[in-house]
Write a protein that holds these residues in place. Sequence first.
Motif, PDB file in Angstrom:
ATOM      1  N   LEU A 163      19.239 -62.875 -86.561  1.00 58.18           N
ATOM      2  CA  LEU A 163      18.839 -64.198 -87.035  1.00 58.18           C
ATOM      3  C   LEU A 163      17.363 -64.471 -86.767  1.00 58.18           C
ATOM      4  O   LEU A 163      16.753 -65.318 -87.421  1.00 58.18           O
ATOM      5  CB  LEU A 163      19.699 -65.274 -86.361  1.00 58.18           C
ATOM      6  N   ASP A 164      16.784 -63.757 -85.816  1.00 59.18           N
ATOM      7  CA  ASP A 164      15.370 -63.932 -85.487  1.00 59.18           C
ATOM      8  C   ASP A 164      14.473 -62.950 -86.244  1.00 59.18           C
ATOM      9  O   ASP A 164      13.297 -62.824 -85.933  1.00 59.18           O
ATOM     10  CB  ASP A 164      15.168 -63.774 -83.979  1.00 59.18           C
ATOM     11  N   GLY A 165      15.044 -62.236 -87.190  1.00 58.06           N
ATOM     12  CA  GLY A 165      14.218 -61.401 -88.045  1.00 58.06           C
ATOM     13  C   GLY A 165      14.186 -59.925 -87.718  1.00 58.06           C
ATOM     14  O   GLY A 165      13.488 -59.156 -88.386  1.00 58.06           O
ATOM     15  N   VAL A 166      14.911 -59.483 -86.683  1.00 57.12           N
ATOM     16  CA  VAL A 166      14.964 -58.052 -86.392  1.00 57.12           C
ATOM     17  C   VAL A 166      15.671 -57.340 -87.540  1.00 57.12           C
ATOM     18  O   VAL A 166      16.769 -57.727 -87.948  1.00 57.12           O
ATOM     19  CB  VAL A 166      15.688 -57.780 -85.059  1.00 57.12           C
ATOM     20  N   GLU A 167      15.036 -56.302 -88.073  1.00 58.94           N
ATOM     21  CA  GLU A 167      15.599 -55.578 -89.220  1.00 58.94           C
ATOM     22  C   GLU A 167      16.221 -54.247 -88.829  1.00 58.94           C
ATOM     23  O   GLU A 167      17.120 -53.751 -89.518  1.00 58.94           O
ATOM     24  CB  GLU A 167      14.495 -55.325 -90.252  1.00 58.94           C
ATOM     25  N   ILE A 168      15.746 -53.664 -87.738  1.00 56.07           N
ATOM     26  CA  ILE A 168      16.239 -52.353 -87.311  1.00 56.07           C
ATOM     27  C   ILE A 168      16.808 -52.493 -85.900  1.00 56.07           C
ATOM     28  O   ILE A 168      16.084 -52.833 -84.958  1.00 56.07           O
ATOM     29  CB  ILE A 168      15.110 -51.306 -87.331  1.00 56.07           C
ATOM     30  N   PHE A 169      18.108 -52.252 -85.767  1.00 51.25           N
ATOM     31  CA  PHE A 169      18.770 -52.304 -84.467  1.00 51.25           C
ATOM     32  C   PHE A 169      18.975 -50.869 -83.983  1.00 51.25           C
ATOM     33  O   PHE A 169      19.473 -50.024 -84.732  1.00 51.25           O
ATOM     34  CB  PHE A 169      20.133 -52.998 -84.564  1.00 51.25           C
ATOM     35  N   ILE A 170      18.601 -50.617 -82.740  1.00 51.08           N
ATOM     36  CA  ILE A 170      18.838 -49.281 -82.186  1.00 51.08           C
ATOM     37  C   ILE A 170      19.834 -49.400 -81.032  1.00 51.08           C
ATOM     38  O   ILE A 170      19.738 -50.305 -80.206  1.00 51.08           O
ATOM     39  CB  ILE A 170      17.526 -48.607 -81.738  1.00 51.08           C
ATOM     40  N   ASN A 171      20.791 -48.489 -81.014  1.00 53.89           N
ATOM     41  CA  ASN A 171      21.826 -48.516 -79.979  1.00 53.89           C
ATOM     42  C   ASN A 171      21.924 -47.147 -79.309  1.00 53.89           C
ATOM     43  O   ASN A 171      22.530 -46.223 -79.836  1.00 53.89           O
ATOM     44  CB  ASN A 171      23.190 -48.892 -80.560  1.00 53.89           C
ATOM     45  N   PRO A 172      21.297 -46.985 -78.134  1.00 51.57           N
ATOM     46  CA  PRO A 172      21.439 -45.750 -77.361  1.00 51.57           C
ATOM     47  C   PRO A 172      22.710 -45.831 -76.510  1.00 51.57           C
ATOM     48  O   PRO A 172      22.858 -46.748 -75.708  1.00 51.57           O
ATOM     49  CB  PRO A 172      20.180 -45.746 -76.470  1.00 51.57           C
ATOM     50  N   SER A 173      23.611 -44.882 -76.675  1.00 45.89           N
ATOM     51  CA  SER A 173      24.922 -44.970 -76.032  1.00 45.89           C
ATOM     52  C   SER A 173      25.280 -43.710 -75.263  1.00 45.89           C
ATOM     53  O   SER A 173      24.686 -42.648 -75.455  1.00 45.89           O
ATOM     54  CB  SER A 173      26.013 -45.234 -77.087  1.00 45.89           C
ATOM     55  N   ALA A 174      26.272 -43.877 -74.399  1.00 49.34           N
ATOM     56  CA  ALA A 174      26.959 -42.751 -73.763  1.00 49.34           C
ATOM     57  C   ALA A 174      28.441 -43.083 -73.838  1.00 49.34           C
ATOM     58  O   ALA A 174      29.038 -43.588 -72.891  1.00 49.34           O
ATOM     59  CB  ALA A 174      26.500 -42.551 -72.327  1.00 49.34           C
TER      60      ALA A 174
END
Length: 716
Positions: free
Chosen positions: A190-201
């Motif tokens: 909603l604040d304009g972030v277009e690319i979400f990155i999710n580093p996971s284990a």
Amino acid sequence: MGHPVILATCSLNQWALDFEGNKERILQSIVEAKQRGAKLRVGPELEIPGYGCFDHFLEGDTVLHSWEILCQLLTDEKTRGILCDVGMPILHRSTLYNCRVLFLDGRIVMIRPKMWMANDGNYRELRYFTPWSRRGELDDHILPRMVAAATGQESVPFGDAVVSTRDSVVGVELCEELFTPNSPHIAMGLDGVEIFINPSASHHELRKLHRRVDLIREATLKLGGIYLYANQQGCDGDRLYYDGCPLIACNGNIVAQGSQFSLDDVQVVTATIDLDDVRAARASKSRGMQAAMGNGTIRAGKGFERIRVPFDLGVRQEWTDDTALQSTKPIETRYHTPEEEIALGPACWLWDYLRRSRTQGYFIPLSGGIDSCATSVIVFSMCRLVVKACTGPNPNEQVLADVRRICGESSTWVPQRPQEVSNKIFVTCYMGTENSSGETRQRAKELAEAIGSYHVDLNMDIVVSAIVSLFVLVTNKKPQFKVHGGTAAENLALQNIQARLRMLLAYMFAQLVPWVRGQLGGLLVLGSANVDESLRGYLTKYDCSSADINPIGGISKTDLKRFIAYAQTSFSLPVLGDFLNATPTAELEPITNEYVQADEADMGMTYDELSVFGRLRKVDKCGPYSMFTKLVHEWGDRLSPPEIAEKVKRFFFEYARNRHKMTTLTPSYHAESYSPDDNRFDLRPFLYPSRFPLQFKKIDELAAKIPDRSKAAKTG
């Protein structure tokens, strides 16, 4: 395309505390991402030290060495020209955080600490890390001297912020944060972030991938946006297998997916996406109104702090037919069946364990029953994967080097058949007694021939007789089996003698068979107790279920049967049909015309019922009384309330009195949500009031009041 970007995510086979090896795999993934034109690279959670360090995270050395490796990454020319995201533990103001470090061209852009911790099931992150609770706030983090010298920075932003490039905005959502109800991607989107990155284990569990994929799709379906999911892969030192499957999603569609099970140490997935597609997906007026109103959970509606970077994620393109970029098209998500998951997950776990433990192979007591059969077929599946990786147009050089070292072969040797590998690294042994049948001995022999293992067939009656003779010499009393008039105590003791001697013989042969064959080193002993037997306690403490590792210890008997049926065809092993049709038996008592020992008769419940008990106990968090109330509805059409009550009480009594066995359970591949593994996953007492006086009394009282629906069903 208006604003094309090429983005990369990856899965890495990291190993806890293998700092140098982890660094090389990180660098390789960055190089591959750049070769494909990517301007952003995302890696797994805590990838520098490895996720599974556990209490080593509390050691200053782990933090120190992580900074040292980060320095090497920052100063390496290979990392220039791409925005990199890597994970490590960081001590900030004397508090340890699980962090992402975003850096570009030798300088740290920001450090993003994890806000919501995974702290149930297999995870204990709150034991090591503190969550960052200050939504939308930043601190200055003073860098260690060696990092400051490498970057020319004295301090960097630390906290909950987003990165603003010249053409887009990138935000971090760290593993568990995706699974929480109020996930960070909502406010960021909603604040304009277009690319979400999710580093996971994220570890493998049967039938689990759907949930992960559904959450990622949903994250971008309502918000619009691009989601890059990275994951660790492989066995990094414990019971878990991290199952990779890096993903890229855009506007609710999966556009790129890596493999879930692989022997590759590095896997990079890229996609070309038009940022205009994201902006078009966000054209909804209702979405715009929510965005304009702000979000009260971050900086009182002022939005996220933006860390500005003079860098373009977009790709310059020339408008010619030959060079114009094309958006990566949506794909159908690939899911493995549970049978395929069993064939692949434990096999990859076994390969990592074998190559990293520096041993020469595996040993298993092969009984002729379905459990040791399934374990052996999983080893054969591992050999299939190794051969596949070593042959073909692009052989995996790391797998080739490992298999040559383990098998003691030359640098030119390339295995062509899985049986060829199996014969060099896998020893099966049938340990018969006078209570064993010819059928089980023959099945074990035929299976060993089919999968190519080095097979030993022995009779251990002389050893059993020696133990019994010693007891008779000391006590002047000779125990008898039940069928010969012995008591229950005598009968059980005589069975346990055989079972425990099998463990002793297994370790002796595992240590000495390589010597007999003119080889060096020793073998790891494999256990083969399934999750249902462990749950019920239907195994002898320190028998041949006590081993080094157990690839089926988290898999139900029901799933193992389905796996064997699958492998019979897929692996071209017709002998497996004989195992499927055989009655499960321990073969520890004499066989007579009137009596043949059978597992389900001994346990007083079926394996299918055990699976139900296990899920209700662990997943649904039921005690005896609530389990009974649920099963009255589920089983009431075929069993009377008193019959259901007796089954529930029998289960809890046997579970409770055998609970102590779980404290010595062989470390097992975690594959099932109701695993009773006391050492990691199932933290419960091992001394119970096993007759549960209050609980059983309430069950009996309720059972007497409930109408019996089973009568109508039976007469109908």
